[in-house]
Enzyme design. Structure first.
Site, PDB file in Angstrom:
ATOM      1  CB  ILE A 202      -0.888   0.071   1.266  1.00 35.80           C
ATOM      2  CG1 ILE A 202      -1.551  -1.271   1.566  1.00 35.80           C
ATOM      3  CG2 ILE A 202      -1.931   1.188   1.137  1.00 35.80           C
ATOM      4  CD1 ILE A 202      -2.098  -1.373   2.987  1.00 35.80           C
ATOM      5  CG  HIS A 203       3.066   2.955  -3.138  1.00 35.92           C
ATOM      6  ND1 HIS A 203       2.596   1.927  -3.905  1.00 35.92           N
ATOM      7  CD2 HIS A 203       3.490   3.916  -3.993  1.00 35.92           C
ATOM      8  CE1 HIS A 203       2.728   2.241  -5.182  1.00 35.92           C
ATOM      9  NE2 HIS A 203       3.259   3.437  -5.267  1.00 35.92           N
ATOM     10  NE  ARG A 204      -0.412   3.772  -7.830  1.00 36.76           N
ATOM     11  CZ  ARG A 204       0.015   4.254  -8.989  1.00 36.76           C
ATOM     12  NH1 ARG A 204      -0.142   5.531  -9.249  1.00 36.76           N
ATOM     13  NH2 ARG A 204       0.603   3.481  -9.863  1.00 36.76           N
ATOM     14  NE  ARG A 235       2.362   8.364   0.163  1.00 31.14           N
ATOM     15  CZ  ARG A 235       3.072   8.098  -0.920  1.00 31.14           C
ATOM     16  NH1 ARG A 235       4.220   8.727  -1.124  1.00 31.14           N
ATOM     17  NH2 ARG A 235       2.658   7.205  -1.799  1.00 31.14           N
TER      18      ARG A 235
END
Length: 353
Positions: A202-204, A235
């Protein structure tokens, strides 16, 4: 011929590995690292593991707003181009580094080669989509990875300089898949068995920056009743903490990992749940069902052949796909034959005559 290659983000390091290896057999290549990904776990380790030559220039831009980051890259890249006088500039993908590398070259009338041209998600709210479209429109050579990407450009009136060479990421997977088996000790360290876990990334920003979307994703993983391996992006980790979200015991959180470790975890996973464009493709290369937590994808081919399902961030859609999504069709060679890097060199040598 002198070529300047601009890289700056994790997927670009991977793509550069096989391409730079081929380019340097025939041409003078200078590698510029913008520093867009500056964490050691997400940049330096890739150069070391993949045998990519150390950058001739490291701009060390780091993070910031899109405008600030791109502006700083433009200023520094322009100076390098003027001093180095390259015959062309090669950029990959759809990041701010891609756009800055292409735009700085175009302003100086230096031909731009765009590897992975023609991709479209048709969501212009995405910074990546804006970067793709702008870069394609100022590139001299547009090297597309798939038939659909070629069609996208044709629909936009771009037909000159378009070549379907296949996907350089497929080259990289074929190049490093066997070596990645040396990382299988990680399975033992995590106390997991092959094909008994779900691999998730998960990074978007569209997911991490929205508390409701991120909450839905984490709740779905928590309630999936599966062992989930989650290399946690810095992030994402920050927003999880800021939002006060928590993970259940079935989710094993690990630090960001190198490319070889990622390939190994992908090849041994039961299914892959992600919002990453690159991981969607890698799932296909590894023959793994992919569940994509986005509202659209630029890799529509993987959906069309039945190996990728788009679920957005609907909690119940994610859980249902984890439990029930299984491809029914055989895989096709939709990303070429694994010789994209060689074809780039063959094309450049031909065009030089």
């Amino acid at each position: 011929m002198k070529i300047i290659t601009v890289v700056g983000a994790r997927p670009q390091f991977i793509k550069a590995a096989p391409v730079s290896r081929e380019l340097r057999k025939y041409f003078d290549e200078k590698l510029v690292h913008t520093g867009q990904h500056y964490d050691d776990n997400m940049s330096k380790i890739f150069f070391e593991e993949l045998g990519i030559p150390l950058p001739d220039y490291n701009l060390k831009i780091g993070s910031g707003s899109h405008g600030k980051m791109t502006g700083e890259m433009l200023e520094k890249l322009e100076e390098i181009y003027i001093n180095e006088k390259p015959d062309c500039v090669l950029v990959y993908g759809d990041t701010n580094s891609t756009l800055a590398g292409a735009l700085a070259a175009s302003k100086l009338l230096i031909p731009v080669i765009h590897v992975e041209a023609g991709l479209r998600s048709y969501n212009k709210a995405m910074p990546e989509e804006q970067n793709r479209i702008l870069t394609d429109n100022i590139s001299k050579l547009l090297l597309v990875p798939t038939v659909d990407a070629e069609k996208n450009l044709k629909n936009e009136g771009i037909t000159e300089g378009v070549y379907n060479i296949g996907d350089v990421m497929y080259d990289a997977v074929l190049m490093f898949k066997e070596i990645s088996k040396s990382k299988e000790y990680l399975l033992e360290d995590l106390n997991i068995l092959p094909n008994k876990y779900i691999l998730t990334t998960i990074h978007r920003a569209e997911n991490t920056n929205d508390i409701n979307r991120l909450k839905n994703i984490i709740e779905a993983l928590n309630e999936s009743n599966e062992v989930v391996i989650l290399p946690l992006h810095p992030r994402t980790k920050k927003f999880v903490s800021d939002y006060g979200l928590t993970f259940n015991e079935n989710i094993k959180i690990i630090e960001p990992i190198g490319y070889l470790e990622m390939l190994m975890l992908e090849s041994n996973a039961k299914k892959i749940v992600t919002d990453s464009g690159g991981v969607q493709k890698e799932a296909y290369f590894m023959g793994k069902p992919c569940i994509t937590m986005r509202d659209e994808t630029e890799w529509v081919e993987t959906v069309e052949v039945g190996w990728n399902i788009i679920v957005g961030t609907d909690k119940y859609a994610i859980i249902d796909a984890i439990n029930n999504f299984n491809p029914k069709s055989k895989q096709e060679l939709i990303f070429g034959d694994g010789r994209a890097s060689e074809k780039i060199v063959e094309l450049l040598k031909k065009l030089m005559k």
